[in-house]
Design an enzyme around this catalytic site. Structure first.
Site, PDB file in Angstrom:
ATOM      1  N   GLY A 115      -2.223   2.879 -15.594  1.00  0.00           N
ATOM      2  CA  GLY A 115      -1.345   2.301 -16.602  1.00  0.00           C
ATOM      3  C   GLY A 115      -2.020   1.156 -17.343  1.00  0.00           C
ATOM      4  N   ARG A 165       5.257   7.594 -17.278  1.00  0.00           N
ATOM      5  CA  ARG A 165       5.571   6.154 -17.259  1.00  0.00           C
ATOM      6  C   ARG A 165       5.942   5.677 -18.674  1.00  0.00           C
ATOM      7  NH1 ARG A 165       1.207   3.159 -13.667  1.00  0.00           N
ATOM      8  NH2 ARG A 165       2.722   1.484 -13.994  1.00  0.00           N
ATOM      9  N   GLN A 210       0.737  -6.049 -18.572  1.00  0.00           N
ATOM     10  CA  GLN A 210       0.128  -4.960 -19.350  1.00  0.00           C
ATOM     11  C   GLN A 210       0.629  -4.989 -20.789  1.00  0.00           C
ATOM     12  OE1 GLN A 210       0.764  -1.289 -17.234  1.00  0.00           O
ATOM     13  NE2 GLN A 210      -0.555  -1.900 -15.536  1.00  0.00           N
ATOM     14  N   ASP A 268       2.740  -5.970  -7.205  1.00  0.00           N
ATOM     15  CA  ASP A 268       2.022  -4.893  -6.515  1.00  0.00           C
ATOM     16  C   ASP A 268       2.075  -5.038  -4.993  1.00  0.00           C
ATOM     17  OD1 ASP A 268       1.394  -3.755  -8.919  1.00  0.00           O
ATOM     18  OD2 ASP A 268      -0.563  -4.717  -9.073  1.00  0.00           O
ATOM     19  N   LYS A 289       6.512   2.414 -11.601  1.00  0.00           N
ATOM     20  CA  LYS A 289       5.087   2.314 -11.263  1.00  0.00           C
ATOM     21  C   LYS A 289       4.538   3.728 -11.026  1.00  0.00           C
ATOM     22  CE  LYS A 289       4.668  -2.121 -11.556  1.00  0.00           C
ATOM     23  NZ  LYS A 289       3.857  -2.682 -12.629  1.00  0.00           N
ATOM     24  N   ARG A 338      -0.672   2.415  -3.480  1.00  0.00           N
ATOM     25  CA  ARG A 338      -0.117   1.281  -2.726  1.00  0.00           C
ATOM     26  C   ARG A 338       0.889   1.743  -1.660  1.00  0.00           C
ATOM     27  NH1 ARG A 338      -2.881  -2.630  -5.141  1.00  0.00           N
ATOM     28  NH2 ARG A 338      -3.010  -2.567  -7.395  1.00  0.00           N
TER      29      ARG A 338
END
Ligand code: S3P
Length: 429
Positions: free
Chosen positions: A94, A122, A169, A314, A341, A388
């Protein structure tokens, strides 16, 4: 790949971390825009930063890595990028897609940015909206990638943009587009998010009424520079929690990025009772770094929400693991961003932790976890193809009784290629 993790008696040693993904993306992009050669020290081999590097090369930028891991990039200057001959493939990343779209919006040639199935689901309106307000011509497919950027007609206009969602972002996308706008662009954030872009570009930041105003102009020089990429704090997070939860443990993590817009996890773990010390704090390039030592400790539940969320966005999957093994209730709120995410991380963690016997309630914007001490039971959990989630469940596997199996575990390579080897290297049964 299916990964099996057994309950560990201890985790000990020094962990080798990958370099920071966020800083690596930005170093490759800024090096491409700088005029002349830049060198990036410790550019990682993780899949996401490599996607950025591939895109930068597809725009005519030469980049080579030597045996010491130094990436030399022949920057082409802001106006020197070449039209790509094929769609720019951002893979699973992303950050690559959103930051690069900001740069592509300023070009006199058109481009298409695409990615894997997860990235193509996304939300991208969040970058298309401000870019269109700047005069960019952006087409999405139902709000998603592939993103088609048509060549602009007469340059971009500067805007004042208040971020509707706390996202580094989106902020970085608008700031990078601002390098191509005729005048001063101001991005306003009411909740601070990671600040690598403004640091690395040396942008002026004003504190106004509790908000951050970040200023960028077309005349701002993008320096050809030496960039140092520190160890990834978000990768360190998994070992900070492993070293805390597994009894009789001591782990050392060296040269870890400690940018204060990224380290709220330390505050949360300390608030839960963790034993983490920081030494040798220093500044490397534009970023603070230091060495961390974590020792086993018993944790209590905590509330996590509000302004902390973007700072540990995160780290929420691994906080959920810590919470499941703590005593008492943990409430995670204001974290609805986790639903968009690489996967819906709130749902993925709730499902996975329940498989291991944890008491977890899924809320629209978070999780309610009733920790039950070190009583997780091994089972088969899914990565949801999200690095993750895979790594968080790997750490849960070190604590759970018996054996835990993580499916599609290879996705850890997106940010931490050596993760499973490191995890088994430091663990003793
Ligand atoms: C990142 C910002 C965060 C984070 C991502 C990296 C960045 O995303 O989750 O892993 O490098 O700017 P959002 O800004 O969308 O929250």
């Amino acid at each position: 790949m299916v990964q099996t993790v057994s309950q560990a008696a201890s985790v000990r040693g020094t962990v080798t971390l990958p370099s920071d993904k966020s800083i690596a993306h930005r170093s490759a992009l800024l090096a491409a825009l700088g005029a002349g050669e830049s060198q990036v020290h410790n550019f990682p081999r993780s899949a996401d930063p490599l996607s950025t590097l591939d895109c930068v090369r597809a725009l005519g930028v030469e980049a080579t890595r030597d045996e010491e891991g130094v990436l030399s990039v022949q920057g082409r200057g802001r106006e020197g990028l070449r039209p790509p001959s094929a769609p720019l493939d951002c893979g699973n990343s992303g950050t690559t897609m959103r930051l690069l779209t900001g740069i592509m919006a300023g070009q006199t040639f058109g481009s298409v940015l695409t990615g894997d199935e997860s990235l193509r689901q996304r939300p991208m309106e969040r970058i298309a909206d401000p870019l269109r307000a700047m005069g960019a011509r952006i087409d999405l497919r139902s709000g998603h990638a592939p993103i088609r950027v048509r060549p602009h007609r007469s340059g971009l206009r500067p805007i004042e943009y208040r971020l509707p969602v706390a996202s580094a972002q989106v902020k970085s996308c608008v700031l990078l587009a601002g390098l191509y706008a005729s005048g001063q662009t101001v991005v306003i954030e009411s909740t601070p998010s990671r600040d690598h872009t403004e640091r690395m570009l040396g942008l002026e930041v004003q504190e106004v009424g509790g908000e951050r105003h970040i200023l960028v102009e077309e005349t701002h020089t993008v320096p050809a520079a030496h960039w140092w990429v520190p160890g990834d704090f978000s990768g360190a997070a998994f070992f900070l929690v492993a070293g805390t939860l597994v009894p009789d443990s001591e782990l050392r993590l060296e040269n870890v990025g400690l940018n204060p817009s990224r380290t709220a996890l330390l505050e949360v773990l300390e608030g839960m009772g963790a034993d983490i010390t920081i030494e040798n704090e220093r500044v490397q390039g534009s970023e603070p770094v230091g060495d961390l030592t974590v020792r086993s400790a018993e944790l209590s539940g905590i509330d996590v929400g509000g302004r902390l969320i973007p700072n540990l966005i995160d780290e929420i999957p691994i906080i959920a693991v810590a919470a499941a093994c703590a005593t008492g209730r943990t409430e995670i709120r204001d974290a609805e961003e986790l639903r968009v995410k690489e996967t819906d991380r709130l749902h993925a963690m709730a499902e996975n932790l329940r498989v291991l016997g944890a008491e977890v309630q899924e809320r629209e914007d978070g999780l309610l976890i009733d920790g039950n001490g070190p009583n997780l039971l091994g089972g088969t959990v899914q990565s949801y193809d999200d690095h993750r989630i895979a790594m968080a469940m790997g750490v849960a596997g070190l604590v759970a009784h018996g054996t835990t199996t993580v499916t599609d575990a290879e996705c850890a390579r997106v940010s931490f290629p050596g993760f499973w080897d490191e995890l088994s290297r430091v663990a003793s049964s």
